[in-house]
Structure formats: structure tokens, C-alpha cells
Design a protein around this motif. Structure first.
Motif, PDB file in Angstrom:
ATOM      1  N   GLY A   2      51.500  29.471 -52.736  1.00 34.34           N
ATOM      2  CA  GLY A   2      50.066  29.479 -53.003  1.00 34.34           C
ATOM      3  C   GLY A   2      49.520  28.089 -53.183  1.00 34.34           C
ATOM      4  N   LYS A   3      50.289  27.195 -53.867  1.00 31.08           N
ATOM      5  CA  LYS A   3      49.857  25.824 -54.077  1.00 31.08           C
ATOM      6  C   LYS A   3      49.798  25.067 -52.757  1.00 31.08           C
ATOM      7  N   THR A   4      50.762  25.338 -51.883  1.00 27.85           N
ATOM      8  CA  THR A   4      50.784  24.672 -50.574  1.00 27.85           C
ATOM      9  C   THR A   4      49.557  25.048 -49.754  1.00 27.85           C
ATOM     10  N   MET A  23      46.696  26.079 -50.928  1.00 27.79           N
ATOM     11  CA  MET A  23      45.510  25.495 -51.554  1.00 27.79           C
ATOM     12  C   MET A  23      45.369  24.019 -51.193  1.00 27.79           C
ATOM     13  N   LEU A  24      46.479  23.269 -51.270  1.00 29.44           N
ATOM     14  CA  LEU A  24      46.434  21.850 -50.944  1.00 29.44           C
ATOM     15  C   LEU A  24      46.112  21.619 -49.469  1.00 29.44           C
ATOM     16  N   THR A  25      46.683  22.483 -48.615  1.00 34.61           N
ATOM     17  CA  THR A  25      46.383  22.381 -47.185  1.00 34.61           C
ATOM     18  C   THR A  25      44.908  22.641 -46.917  1.00 34.61           C
ATOM     19  N   SER A  26      44.351  23.642 -47.607  1.00 32.09           N
ATOM     20  CA  SER A  26      42.931  23.976 -47.433  1.00 32.09           C
ATOM     21  C   SER A  26      42.046  22.830 -47.892  1.00 32.09           C
TER      22      SER A  26
END
Length: 236
Positions: free
Chosen positions: A2-4, A6-9
Motif C-alpha cells: 500500500g505504501k509503494t 501511495m508513493l508511486t501515485s
């Protein structure tokens, strides 16, 4: 995971809006102007072009008015018949709908006027016998435009949707729309090389470029000519 995501977005959104904010803070986009007093003076781009009595087809662009210039350019077409001095200018003008005038704006006169205080660019030009053969097809496409009574600045159909449509009806002309012409991808289409979903999502893969359209903004890589496609800025 989920963090990945979010950071990608976040990274993708930063990429999308870096170009528009660069244009704003660098002073290339002027805000707070009144269209009633903004200049429509000739830019004299054609003064040194060897056109004379020859037929001509020209694709122009200029930053969209006010804050819209952060995200898009405005495009129009001008054509001149052989042995004639006057140009016919074809474009869509959104505010015509509030003035009781046709959205598809057809005028005659100087083709390279400033777009409300900002100088235009020549994106493509064809002169001579080849141009003369394309002009009837351009005129037909103008009058066949399917959104002649509909205008939405975002995601379209808008002024760039109109020019993109006309050029698509004359593919052998080989004029290419600016990458920062928001609305150029408005419509619905899918094949292995291209996807268009209402002008807000899509992609395009060709020998010329690989580009992604998100919210009408285009990001990608151009091969011919080589460069980065930056939202708001276009080809860099």
C-alpha cells in the motif's frame, strides 16, 4: 504494498504538475488578464516566409488564455488559396457560446495574431501545390466536425479537439498536434497502439513517441524529434 502504491501515485502526480507550475512561476503564463483589453495584434510570423501567391496551410498554437496556459496551448488552422492574399482561419472559440455565435469560428484576415496577448508559434506549414490539394479536404472536415455545438474546456471537446479532428481527416497532410494541446485525445478509441477514454485517460505508442494521457495531461518520450513530453510544456 500500500505504501509503494501511495508513493508511486504521489511521484506520478508530481510529474504531472511540475510542468504547469514551472510555466506559472517562470512567468511564461500570465494570469489575471482581461480578454477585452488583451492584444490581438499581428505577430508578423509570416513576414519572412516565402509564401507569396502560393497556397498555404499553417497550424498555429499559442498558450491558452490566463491560468489555462499552465495546462494547455490553443491551436488553430489557417489556409490560403493559390493567388489569394487573404487567409481563412479555422478554430473553436469556447466563449462564442455565450455571445450567440457559432463555436466553430471561421474568419478571414491575419492568421498569426497574438492569442490575447501571447505570441503564437508555427507548429507546421505546407506551401505550394501540395497544400492546394489538401485545402478542399480541410474545408470538408471543418463542416463535418461532430461537436460543432458542444464545448467543454476540460476534458473536451474543445479547440484542440476540433483541430485534431480536422487533421485526422487528412492524415496524409502529416501535421502533428502539440503534445500540450489538452483535448487533442478527446474521444473513445482502443487498439494495441492507442487508447482514448473520454480525453481523461489513454496512451499512444508509435515510432514517433510513447505517451500517457492522464486527466488530459500528456507525459512521455518523443523519438522524432527526440525529447521529453512534459505536461503543460509539451516537447522539451
Amino acid at each position: 504494498m500500500g505504501k509503494t502504491v501511495m508513493l508511486t501515485s504521489i511521484f506520478f502526480l508530481v510529474l504531472l504538475f511540475t510542468g504547469p507550475f514551472y510555466l506559472l512561476f517562470s512567468g511564461q503564463v500570465k494570469t489575471g488578464r482581461d480578454w477585452r483589453t488583451a492584444s490581438r495584434a499581428p505577430a508578423n510570423l509570416l513576414a519572412l516566409k516565402p509564401i507569396g501567391d502560393k497556397a498555404a496551410i499553417i497550424l498555429f498554437s499559442a498558450p491558452a488564455f490566463n491560468w489555462r496556459g499552465m495546462f494547455s496551448t490553443h491551436t488553430w488552422l489557417a489556409v490560403k488559396e493559390q493567388k489569394q492574399a487573404e487567409y481563412t482561419i479555422y478554430q473553436v472559440v469556447g466563449w462564442n457560446q455565450y455571445r450567440g455565435k457559432p463555436i466553430v469560428d471561421i474568419t478571414h484576415g491575419v492568421p498569426d495574431r497574438q492569442w490575447y496577448g501571447l505570441n503564437p508559434n508555427i507548429e507546421a506549414m505546407l506551401i505550394g501545390d501540395n497544400a492546394r490539394s489538401f485545402i478542399p479536404r480541410i474545408k470538408k472536415a471543418v463542416y463535418d466536425y461532430r461537436y460543432a455545438h458542444t464545448y467543454h474546456a476540460w476534458p473536451g471537446p474543445n479547440s484542440n479537439t476540433f483541430v485534431a479532428y480536422v487533421l485526422a481527416q487528412v492524415p496524409t497532410l502529416k501535421f502533428v498536434m502539440p503534445y500540450n494541446a489538452l483535448g487533442r485525445d478527446y474521444g473513445w478509441q482502443w487498439n494495441i497502439h492507442s487508447l482514448k477514454i473520454g480525453g481523461v485517460l489513454g496512451y499512444h505508442i508509435s515510432s514517433r513517441a510513447i505517451a500517457v494521457n492522464f486527466l488530459g495531461l500528456t507525459l512521455g518520450v518523443s523519438f522524432k524529434p527526440f525529447g521529453l513530453i512534459v505536461p503543460g510544456v509539451g516537447l522539451l
